[in-house]
Design an enzyme around this catalytic site. Structure first.
Site, PDB file in Angstrom:
ATOM      1  N   CYS A 164       0.825  -1.208   0.000  1.00 52.82           N
ATOM      2  CA  CYS A 164       0.000   0.000   0.000  1.00 52.82           C
ATOM      3  C   CYS A 164       0.858   1.256   0.000  1.00 52.82           C
ATOM      4  O   CYS A 164       0.424   2.320  -0.463  1.00 52.82           O
ATOM      5  CB  CYS A 164      -0.930   0.009   1.206  1.00 52.82           C
ATOM      6  SG  CYS A 164      -2.173  -1.317   1.187  1.00 52.82           S
TER       7      CYS A 164
ATOM      8  N   HIS B  88      -8.540   7.800 -12.692  1.00 48.55           N
ATOM      9  CA  HIS B  88      -8.100   6.483 -12.208  1.00 48.55           C
ATOM     10  C   HIS B  88      -8.374   6.340 -10.714  1.00 48.55           C
ATOM     11  O   HIS B  88      -7.668   6.909  -9.879  1.00 48.55           O
ATOM     12  CB  HIS B  88      -6.613   6.281 -12.506  1.00 48.55           C
ATOM     13  CG  HIS B  88      -6.288   6.356 -13.963  1.00 48.55           C
ATOM     14  ND1 HIS B  88      -6.590   5.344 -14.843  1.00 48.55           N
ATOM     15  CD2 HIS B  88      -5.703   7.344 -14.696  1.00 48.55           C
ATOM     16  CE1 HIS B  88      -6.199   5.691 -16.058  1.00 48.55           C
ATOM     17  NE2 HIS B  88      -5.660   6.898 -16.001  1.00 48.55           N
TER      18      HIS B  88
ATOM     19  N   HIS C 130      -9.684   2.278  -5.580  1.00 52.49           N
ATOM     20  CA  HIS C 130     -10.482   1.245  -4.925  1.00 52.49           C
ATOM     21  C   HIS C 130     -11.866   1.073  -5.532  1.00 52.49           C
ATOM     22  O   HIS C 130     -12.728   0.410  -4.952  1.00 52.49           O
ATOM     23  CB  HIS C 130     -10.620   1.561  -3.429  1.00 52.49           C
ATOM     24  CG  HIS C 130      -9.320   1.555  -2.688  1.00 52.49           C
ATOM     25  ND1 HIS C 130      -8.770   0.408  -2.166  1.00 52.49           N
ATOM     26  CD2 HIS C 130      -8.444   2.566  -2.419  1.00 52.49           C
ATOM     27  CE1 HIS C 130      -7.610   0.702  -1.582  1.00 52.49           C
ATOM     28  NE2 HIS C 130      -7.391   2.000  -1.721  1.00 52.49           N
TER      29      HIS C 130
ATOM     30  N   ALA D 210     -12.501  33.315 -11.080  1.00 48.88           N
ATOM     31  CA  ALA D 210     -12.869  34.235 -10.006  1.00 48.88           C
ATOM     32  C   ALA D 210     -12.272  33.797  -8.676  1.00 48.88           C
ATOM     33  O   ALA D 210     -11.731  34.610  -7.918  1.00 48.88           O
ATOM     34  CB  ALA D 210     -14.386  34.353  -9.900  1.00 48.88           C
TER      35      ALA D 210
ATOM     36  N   ASN E  10     -15.953  26.578 -14.949  1.00 49.41           N
ATOM     37  CA  ASN E  10     -16.354  26.999 -16.292  1.00 49.41           C
ATOM     38  C   ASN E  10     -15.259  27.783 -16.997  1.00 49.41           C
ATOM     39  O   ASN E  10     -15.186  27.798 -18.225  1.00 49.41           O
ATOM     40  CB  ASN E  10     -17.623  27.855 -16.219  1.00 49.41           C
ATOM     41  CG  ASN E  10     -18.873  27.071 -16.529  1.00 49.41           C
ATOM     42  OD1 ASN E  10     -18.816  25.896 -16.893  1.00 49.41           O
ATOM     43  ND2 ASN E  10     -20.021  27.715 -16.400  1.00 49.41           N
TER      44      ASN E  10
ATOM     45  N   HIS F 101     -26.143  30.490 -25.797  1.00 50.93           N
ATOM     46  CA  HIS F 101     -25.087  30.804 -26.770  1.00 50.93           C
ATOM     47  C   HIS F 101     -25.518  30.261 -28.124  1.00 50.93           C
ATOM     48  O   HIS F 101     -25.969  29.118 -28.226  1.00 50.93           O
ATOM     49  CB  HIS F 101     -23.763  30.166 -26.353  1.00 50.93           C
ATOM     50  CG  HIS F 101     -22.579  30.721 -27.071  1.00 50.93           C
ATOM     51  ND1 HIS F 101     -22.339  30.473 -28.401  1.00 50.93           N
ATOM     52  CD2 HIS F 101     -21.570  31.524 -26.653  1.00 50.93           C
ATOM     53  CE1 HIS F 101     -21.232  31.096 -28.767  1.00 50.93           C
ATOM     54  NE2 HIS F 101     -20.750  31.744 -27.724  1.00 50.93           N
TER      55      HIS F 101
ATOM     56  N   GLU G  90     -17.192  32.333 -30.031  1.00 49.02           N
ATOM     57  CA  GLU G  90     -17.677  33.515 -30.732  1.00 49.02           C
ATOM     58  C   GLU G  90     -16.594  34.150 -31.589  1.00 49.02           C
ATOM     59  O   GLU G  90     -16.866  34.769 -32.621  1.00 49.02           O
ATOM     60  CB  GLU G  90     -18.189  34.522 -29.707  1.00 49.02           C
ATOM     61  CG  GLU G  90     -18.891  35.712 -30.282  1.00 49.02           C
ATOM     62  CD  GLU G  90     -19.717  36.411 -29.228  1.00 49.02           C
ATOM     63  OE1 GLU G  90     -20.303  37.452 -29.546  1.00 49.02           O
ATOM     64  OE2 GLU G  90     -19.783  35.907 -28.093  1.00 49.02           O
TER      65      GLU G  90
ATOM     66  N   ARG H  57     -16.434  33.500 -35.384  1.00 52.37           N
ATOM     67  CA  ARG H  57     -17.151  34.460 -36.221  1.00 52.37           C
ATOM     68  C   ARG H  57     -16.400  35.788 -36.284  1.00 52.37           C
ATOM     69  O   ARG H  57     -16.318  36.423 -37.334  1.00 52.37           O
ATOM     70  CB  ARG H  57     -18.567  34.689 -35.678  1.00 52.37           C
ATOM     71  CG  ARG H  57     -19.514  33.531 -35.934  1.00 52.37           C
ATOM     72  CD  ARG H  57     -20.862  33.767 -35.251  1.00 52.37           C
ATOM     73  NE  ARG H  57     -20.795  33.519 -33.817  1.00 52.37           N
ATOM     74  CZ  ARG H  57     -21.488  34.175 -32.902  1.00 52.37           C
ATOM     75  NH1 ARG H  57     -22.304  35.150 -33.264  1.00 52.37           N
ATOM     76  NH2 ARG H  57     -21.384  33.867 -31.627  1.00 52.37           N
TER      77      ARG H  57
ATOM     78  N   ARG I 165     -25.383  37.744 -28.651  1.00 51.79           N
ATOM     79  CA  ARG I 165     -25.702  36.323 -28.544  1.00 51.79           C
ATOM     80  C   ARG I 165     -27.209  36.065 -28.511  1.00 51.79           C
ATOM     81  O   ARG I 165     -27.684  35.097 -29.104  1.00 51.79           O
ATOM     82  CB  ARG I 165     -25.039  35.733 -27.293  1.00 51.79           C
ATOM     83  CG  ARG I 165     -23.537  35.648 -27.402  1.00 51.79           C
ATOM     84  CD  ARG I 165     -22.902  35.253 -26.091  1.00 51.79           C
ATOM     85  NE  ARG I 165     -21.473  35.029 -26.258  1.00 51.79           N
ATOM     86  CZ  ARG I 165     -20.647  34.760 -25.261  1.00 51.79           C
ATOM     87  NH1 ARG I 165     -21.114  34.687 -24.020  1.00 51.79           N
ATOM     88  NH2 ARG I 165     -19.358  34.560 -25.490  1.00 51.79           N
TER      89      ARG I 165
ATOM     90  N   HIS J   4     -25.529  28.664 -21.860  1.00 48.08           N
ATOM     91  CA  HIS J   4     -24.115  29.015 -21.767  1.00 48.08           C
ATOM     92  C   HIS J   4     -23.767  29.759 -20.478  1.00 48.08           C
ATOM     93  O   HIS J   4     -22.752  29.474 -19.860  1.00 48.08           O
ATOM     94  CB  HIS J   4     -23.718  29.868 -22.973  1.00 48.08           C
ATOM     95  CG  HIS J   4     -22.267  30.225 -23.007  1.00 48.08           C
ATOM     96  ND1 HIS J   4     -21.272  29.263 -22.967  1.00 48.08           N
ATOM     97  CD2 HIS J   4     -21.634  31.436 -23.073  1.00 48.08           C
ATOM     98  CE1 HIS J   4     -20.096  29.863 -23.018  1.00 48.08           C
ATOM     99  NE2 HIS J   4     -20.279  31.171 -23.060  1.00 48.08           N
ATOM    100  N   HIS J   5     -24.588  30.720 -20.075  1.00 54.06           N
ATOM    101  CA  HIS J   5     -24.245  31.545 -18.919  1.00 54.06           C
ATOM    102  C   HIS J   5     -25.518  31.880 -18.165  1.00 54.06           C
ATOM    103  O   HIS J   5     -26.510  32.278 -18.773  1.00 54.06           O
ATOM    104  CB  HIS J   5     -23.570  32.835 -19.397  1.00 54.06           C
ATOM    105  CG  HIS J   5     -22.857  33.604 -18.325  1.00 54.06           C
ATOM    106  ND1 HIS J   5     -21.515  33.460 -18.075  1.00 54.06           N
ATOM    107  CD2 HIS J   5     -23.293  34.529 -17.439  1.00 54.06           C
ATOM    108  CE1 HIS J   5     -21.154  34.268 -17.097  1.00 54.06           C
ATOM    109  NE2 HIS J   5     -22.220  34.928 -16.680  1.00 54.06           N
TER     110      HIS J   5
ATOM    111  N   ARG K 207     -25.141  38.693 -21.754  1.00 53.43           N
ATOM    112  CA  ARG K 207     -23.715  38.993 -21.601  1.00 53.43           C
ATOM    113  C   ARG K 207     -23.031  39.057 -22.955  1.00 53.43           C
ATOM    114  O   ARG K 207     -23.248  38.203 -23.812  1.00 53.43           O
ATOM    115  CB  ARG K 207     -23.040  37.926 -20.727  1.00 53.43           C
ATOM    116  CG  ARG K 207     -21.532  38.138 -20.585  1.00 53.43           C
ATOM    117  CD  ARG K 207     -20.910  37.124 -19.663  1.00 53.43           C
ATOM    118  NE  ARG K 207     -20.988  35.766 -20.164  1.00 53.43           N
ATOM    119  CZ  ARG K 207     -20.185  35.259 -21.085  1.00 53.43           C
ATOM    120  NH1 ARG K 207     -19.262  36.008 -21.659  1.00 53.43           N
ATOM    121  NH2 ARG K 207     -20.294  33.992 -21.453  1.00 53.43           N
TER     122      ARG K 207
END
Length: 588
Positions: free
Chosen positions: A38, A93, A96, A156, A183, A384, A397, A400, A421, A521-522, A561
C-alpha cells in the site's frame, strides 16, 4: 518476488498493469498492493489520505511520468493531452473503485475500456447533502481557523485567493471537483479590456464609456451600471495583473456587441480559458495558496450578529468539519448544469443542451439563499448561439469574429455574425431547421488554433471547393452566398446585414463547415453584490464578511452577456472580492 512500484520503468509498469488487469486484479489498488505494498501509493499512516490526494498523485507521476511523457501522438484520441491541463491522475483512475473517464463529462469519445473498468462502482462521495452531518460539524465547532475562505477554484476563485494572499491574509481555497478550473477552463473567447497597451499598439480608439455603453446595450440596460463601470475602469489593470502572473494576452479580436477590437487573448490562437487557469494555478502555487480539491463547502455558518463565522466543508476523505474564517468569498459559478434550477427559473430552456462544466450546479446560490442573501436577475439565462449541434462543445464567438460566416441549412446568411448572442440565438431558432452552419476556409484555421481541435473532435465538414462543401452539407445556395460575401468583404461594406468587421474572405481551400445550435451558456443572475463585492441580504444591506465574484453573482451583465465580458468579470471582481475580504479579516 514483490517489487516496489516506484522502482519500475514506465514501460514495465504499463505492461504489468495491462497483464494484471487482464489476469483478473479486482482494482487498481489491488494491482499496486500485489506489485509492492500500500505504501506504493500511500504515506504512513496508511488510510489517512488528504482530500486533494496530493501524495498519491505525486506517486503516480514518479512512477508513470507526467502527461507529457504519457502523451501518445499515434493515438486517434490521447486522453493524456487535454485542455484540462496537469490535473490529478485520480480524477479518472480510482484506486479502490471503478475508474471514471472525465473527458466524457462533456464529450462522447468512443474509447476502449479503461484499466480495471470492471472494478466495483461506488456511490459518489458527494452525492448527498447530509444535513445531520452538517449540523454535527457546527455543534462540534471549528477544527481549523483561517482569515479568508474562497469557495470555488475557477478564474474568479483563483484571482480572489491570490489577491487575498498577496494582501497578507491566510487563505484556504476549497474546490469540490478533483481538479480546478470550473467553467473558466472551458472559456474560448477572451478578456474584454479597454485602453490597454495592446489596443494602443494597434491604434484602436476605445474608451471606458464605449465599453460601458456596449455592455449596457447588450444587457438590455438591465445591468447594474455601477458594476459595469467598475469592470470597464479596472479591465486594463486586470490584463496587466494576468501578465504579471505569467499570462500572454497579446492578441486582439472583436466579439459580438463590441464596437471595436477589445477582446484580449493569447497570441497564436490558443483558447483563453485553459491558458488563464494554467497561469493562475502556477501563481497560486508560487504564492503558497492552500488549494484543497475534493472539498465541497456545504454550509455558510453565521455568528449571532449574522456575520460570517466560517463554513462547513465536506471532504472526500476528511468528512464533515467546520472551518472558521473572518470572511468568505463565493466564487462557485452559475447553475447552467443544474436541470432542476433551470426548469424552475427558465422552463423554456429545460431541455436545452449546455456548454457548462459539470461543476456548474448553483451551489453558491443555494448557500447564499439559505442565509438570507438577495438575488438579482436570477431567472435570466443566456443561450449561446453556436454550440456544436447534438454536443456540448462551444464553438467560440471569436470564430465568427475572425471571419466565419453563419448560414442556414440552405446556405443563406440571415443575420450579421457580429450581433449579440441573444439576437443570434433567436435568429437561428427562427430558421426552418432551428440550427445553422458556420462556414470558413483555411485562412481562418491558420489564424485560429482552437479550430483544429474541432476538427480533431470530428465536428467539421471539409471540402476542396465551396461547391463540394455545399453538396456534402446540402447547403444548395452556399456558392452564391460565398461569392456575394467575398464581394462585400472586398468593398469593405456588408450590403446584406451590415456586418461591421470582415477581416477575411473565403477563398483559400480547403473549406470547412460546422453545424451549430443555441444552448445554455451563462446564467446571468445570481447573488446580489455591492460595489465592494459584498453579498447583500434581503434588505440590501451587506452580510458582514461575505463576498462574491464571477458567475455566481448577478447585476454585471443584465439580461444578456457580451462575449469577452465573463473573463473580465471573473478577473476584475475576483481580485476585488479577495482584496476586500482580506481587508475585512485584517480589520476584524
Amino acid at each position: 518476488m514483490k517489487i516496489k512500484l516506484s522502482c519500475l520503468s514506465v514501460a514495465a509498469v504499463l505492461m504489468s498493469l495491462s497483464a494484471t488487469a487482464s489476469a483478473g486484479a479486482d482494482s487498481l489498488a489491488q494491482f499496486h498492493a500485489d506489485m509492492g505494498s500500500c505504501e506504493s501509493c500511500h504515506a504512513k499512516p496508511i488510510g489517512k489520505v488528504a482530500d486533494s490526494e496530493t501524495h498519491e498523485n505525486t506517486q503516480c507521476k514518479e512512477c508513470h511520468g507526467g502527461y507529457e511523457e504519457l502523451a501518445n501522438s499515434e493515438l486517434e484520441f490521447d486522453p493524456h493531452s487535454s485542455h484540462l491541463g496537469d490535473i490529478n491522475c485520480s480524477s479518472c483512475h480510482k484506486a479502490h473503485e471503478q475508474p471514471v473517464f472525465k473527458c466524457n463529462d462533456c464529450h462522447s469519445f468512443d474509447i476502449e475500456s479503461m484499466p480495471f473498468a470492471d472494478a466495483k462502482a461506488k456511490p459518489a462521495w458527494d452525492a448527498e447533502w447530509d444535513q445531520d452531518a452538517i449540523q454535527k460539524a457546527i455543534d462540534k465547532g471549528p477544527v481549523e481557523t483561517t482569515d479568508v475562505i474562497v469557495v470555488g477554484a475557477g478564474s474568479a476563485g483563483f484571482n480572489a485567493a491570490i489577491s487575498a494572499k498577496m494582501a497578507g491574509a491566510k487563505v484556504i481555497l476549497f474546490e469540490k471537483a478533483p481538479y480546478s478550473g470550473g467553467n473558466s477552463m472551458l472559456a474560448a473567447g477572451g478578456f474584454n479590456a479597454v485602453m490597454t497597451p495592446q489596443q494602443q499598439k494597434k491604434g484602436i480608439k476605445d474608451s471606458i464609456d464605449w465599453f460601458v455603453e456596449d455592455a449596457m446595450k447588450g444587457g438590455r440596460y438591465q445591468n447594474d451600471e455601477s458594476l459595469v463601470r467598475i469592470m470597464a475602469e479596472e479591465s486594463a489593470d486586470g490584463i496587466k495583473w494576468l501578465e504579471s502572473l505569467g499570462a500572454n494576452m497579446d492578441d486582439l479580436k472583436r466579439s459580438g456587441g463590441a464596437r471595436v477590437e477589445r477582446t484580449h487573448r493569447p497570441s497564436g490562437g490558443a483558447s483563453v480559458g485553459p491558458h488563464i487557469i494554467d497561469t493562475l494555478r502556477k501563481a497560486a502555487k508560487r504564492e503558497n495558496v492552500d488549494v484543497r480539491l475534493n472539498s465541497r463547502v456545504e454550509k455558510l455558518v453565521l455568528n449571532d450578529d449574522k456575520s460570517i463565522a466560517g463554513v462547513v466543508v465536506h471532504g472526500k476523505h476528511s468528512g464533515y468539519r467546520m472551518v472558521a474564517a473572518d470572511s468568505v468569498v463565493l466564487a462557485t459559478g452559475g447553475y447552467g448544469m443544474n436541470k432542476e434550477m433551470i426548469a424552475y427559473y427558465r422552463p423554456t430552456f429545460a431541455d436545452m443542451t449546455s456548454s457548462n462544466n459539470v461543476t456548474a450546479t448553483g451551489d453558491g446560490i443555494t448557500l447564499a439563499k439559505e442565509i438570507g442573501a438577495s438575488m438579482t436577475d436570477i431567472d435570466w439565462i443566456q443561450a449561446h448561439p453556436t454550440i456544436g449541434k447534438d454536443s456540448r462543445i462551444l464553438i467560440s464567438e471569436t470564430v465568427r469574429g475572425v471571419g466565419a460566416i453563419m448560414v442556414n441549412t440552405d446556405g443563406q446568411r440571415f443575420i450579421s455574425e457580429l450581433t449579440t448572442r441573444d439576437r443570434a440565438s433567436d435568429a437561428i431558432l427562427k430558421q426552418k431547421d432551428q440550427y445553422a452552419w458556420l462556414v470558413f476556409d483555411q485562412q481562418l484555421v491558420e489564424k485560429k488554433k482552437m479550430v483544429r481541435g474541432y476538427d480533431h473532435l470530428g465536428m467539421l465538414s471539409k471540402a476542396n471547393t465551396v461547391e463540394e462543401l455545399a453538396s456534402i452539407t446540402g447547403m444548395k445556395d452556399l456558392p452564391t452566398t460565398v461569392t456575394a460575401y467575398n464581394g462585400y468583404q472586398a468593398k469593405g461594406k456588408d450590403e446584406a446585414f451590415g456586418r461591421e468587421d470582415m477581416p477575411l474572405n473565403l477563398s483559400k481551400p480547403p473549406y470547412y463547415a460546422v453545424k451549430v445550435a443555441p444552448g445554455i451558456h451563462h446564467t446571468m443572475g445570481g447573488v446580489a453584490i455591492s460595489d465592494e463585492s459584498e453579498v447583500l441580504n434581503l434588505q440590501s444591506w451587506p452580510i458582514p464578511g461575505l463576498y462574491a465574484a464571477g458567475e455566481v453573482t448577478g447585476g454585471v451583465h443584465g439580461y444578456n452577456r457580451l462575449g469577452g465580458n465573463a473573463i473580465a468579470d471573473t478577473v476584475v471582481f475576483g481580485r476585488r472580492a479577495g482584496a476586500h475580504a482580506a481587508a475585512f479579516a485584517k480589520d476584524k
